[in-house]
Design an enzyme around this catalytic site. Sequence first.
Site, PDB file in Angstrom:
ATOM      1  NE  ARG A  82       1.231  21.448  20.506  1.00 37.82           N
ATOM      2  CZ  ARG A  82       0.130  20.836  20.093  1.00 37.82           C
ATOM      3  NH1 ARG A  82       0.002  20.419  18.854  1.00 37.82           N
ATOM      4  NH2 ARG A  82      -0.867  20.646  20.915  1.00 37.82           N
ATOM      5  CG  HIS A 119      -2.420  16.835  23.657  1.00 41.62           C
ATOM      6  ND1 HIS A 119      -1.726  17.409  22.610  1.00 41.62           N
ATOM      7  CD2 HIS A 119      -3.173  15.861  23.075  1.00 41.62           C
ATOM      8  CE1 HIS A 119      -2.032  16.826  21.469  1.00 41.62           C
ATOM      9  NE2 HIS A 119      -2.915  15.877  21.729  1.00 41.62           N
ATOM     10  CD  GLU A 160      -6.609  18.522  17.775  1.00 39.33           C
ATOM     11  OE1 GLU A 160      -7.261  17.520  18.108  1.00 39.33           O
ATOM     12  OE2 GLU A 160      -5.816  18.519  16.836  1.00 39.33           O
ATOM     13  CG  ASN A 281      -3.592  21.269  16.229  1.00 43.21           C
ATOM     14  OD1 ASN A 281      -2.675  22.089  16.266  1.00 43.21           O
ATOM     15  ND2 ASN A 281      -3.864  20.465  17.227  1.00 43.21           N
ATOM     16  CE1 TYR A 283      -3.184  15.505  11.829  1.00 40.73           C
ATOM     17  CE2 TYR A 283      -4.320  17.131  13.172  1.00 40.73           C
ATOM     18  CZ  TYR A 283      -3.257  16.256  12.970  1.00 40.73           C
ATOM     19  OH  TYR A 283      -2.268  16.150  13.914  1.00 40.73           O
ATOM     20  CD  GLU A 353      -1.818  18.103  16.807  1.00 43.76           C
ATOM     21  OE1 GLU A 353      -2.579  17.359  16.140  1.00 43.76           O
ATOM     22  OE2 GLU A 353      -1.879  18.191  18.045  1.00 43.76           O
TER      23      GLU A 353
HETATM   24  O1  IFM Z   1      -3.045  12.244  17.555  1.00 46.59           O
HETATM   25  C1  IFM Z   1      -3.881  13.358  17.444  1.00 46.59           C
HETATM   26  C2  IFM Z   1      -3.450  14.450  18.395  1.00 46.59           C
HETATM   27  O2  IFM Z   1      -3.408  14.002  19.704  1.00 46.59           O
HETATM   28  C3  IFM Z   1      -4.407  15.610  18.318  1.00 46.59           C
HETATM   29  N1  IFM Z   1      -4.595  16.047  16.952  1.00 46.59           N
HETATM   30  C4  IFM Z   1      -4.875  15.047  15.958  1.00 46.59           C
HETATM   31  C5  IFM Z   1      -3.850  13.922  16.029  1.00 46.59           C
HETATM   32  C6  IFM Z   1      -4.165  12.853  14.970  1.00 46.59           C
HETATM   33  O3  IFM Z   1      -5.425  12.313  15.163  1.00 46.59           O
END
Ligand code: IFM
Length: 440
Positions: A82, A119, A160, A281, A283, A353
Amino acid sequence: MIARMATNPLPQFPPGFLWGVSTSAHQIEGAADERDPSVWDAFTAEPGRIKDGSTAEVACDHYHRYPEDVALLAGLGVDAYRFSVSWPRVNSPGGLDFYDRLVDELCAAGVRPVPTLFHWDLPLELDWLSRDTAARFADHAAVVAERLGDRVKKWITLNEPAEHTLLGHALGAHAPGRRLLFDALPVAHHQLLAHGLAVRALRAAGADDIGIANSHGPTWAASRRTEDVEAADFYDVLLNRLFSDPLLLGRYPEGIGELLPGDVESDLKVIAEPLDWYGVNYYQPTKVGAPEGAEIEFSGLTLPADLPFSVRELEGYPVTDFGWPVVPEALTELLVGLRERYGDRLPPVVITENGCSYEGIDDQERIAFLDGHVRALHRALEQGVDVRGYFVWSLMDNFEWAEGYARRFGLVHVDYDTLERTPKASYTWLRAALRAQARR
Ligand code: IFM
């Protein structure tokens, strides 16, 4: 290469499950002088915006070194890569030629190209506050699809939009550096409209495998007190449902539609164009409570005191070098929660992600992070969520936006003086894990 950490074999994923890694154009390409400027170039040039004072002018120089990077992808054994297509580069003479070469190189290496069409690096002359930008994005999608569509089969419209709205337009921590707070809502709407128009443009060009990469994370109320629960719900609307409800249900969460410009009802029909899959995505989860009347430091941001919620520290979990809590089980919770909320309206999910920032080449913490999250993903599968893929952020260390080069998310280390790439222990670990998946 070092791969000391011997984890137990990962559970087996279904045949056809897509394993990949992610990057984005502005964070790795460099060659800024060989394309038009973006809002990120202008933002970076403003003193004090980037914590280490760096720029993305060279970044990882992927633009010139892409054959080496594709060889790293092939060596890793991923099914898919990706990357994002820089809109300002596409607008520049010869810009699309680069993606043509990259896609050819990927196909020759047996790695499926999965481009994201936006992006965050918006052409400098455009502005998401303007509705016209949505139509311009559809034109951009059509141009890229026309050129790459013979080899690219899987597409992502936006990355995002929540962060681009919040960090870039509401809080001013990212480009274009606006601090509009709730007046940034049209930016969210115009990106969503852009997404829907781009889905139509891609379909008109023959695409039939289209998704979006939306950020999601569970919101945990600081306590059961009504004030905390209501504040957490409000935060959840802004960061999660503001984007997924219009996409998947064709409506905005209560109270939001009235704040938006234009004929929102008719726009929602475009926004809710059916998707082939839904990118997530993930985290971290966030703990949220009632406002405390003071500014808060959160994820490197200063949140104003007058917001209707406050973000609290999530105690009791290990944290990455970025200070983000490591909570794999929240990924299972998130996916099960999405399925419960959207039911049949939720298409198959791909994790577009997931990753972490740690220093060092012998990155045992990253191995533990990935191991834990892949297992959590498998638990979501076992609980009936239709998950079809997992992409690690990121192939290599890169320009982490306002943090500059201080945060390293890569499976491959980049020496920013020599641009030498060195696979980390996590690269070796992932390669072995993917081979084991393929063998069984
Ligand atoms: O680096 C970023 C990415 O560009 C978008 N999602 C989160 C990642 C980590 O912060």
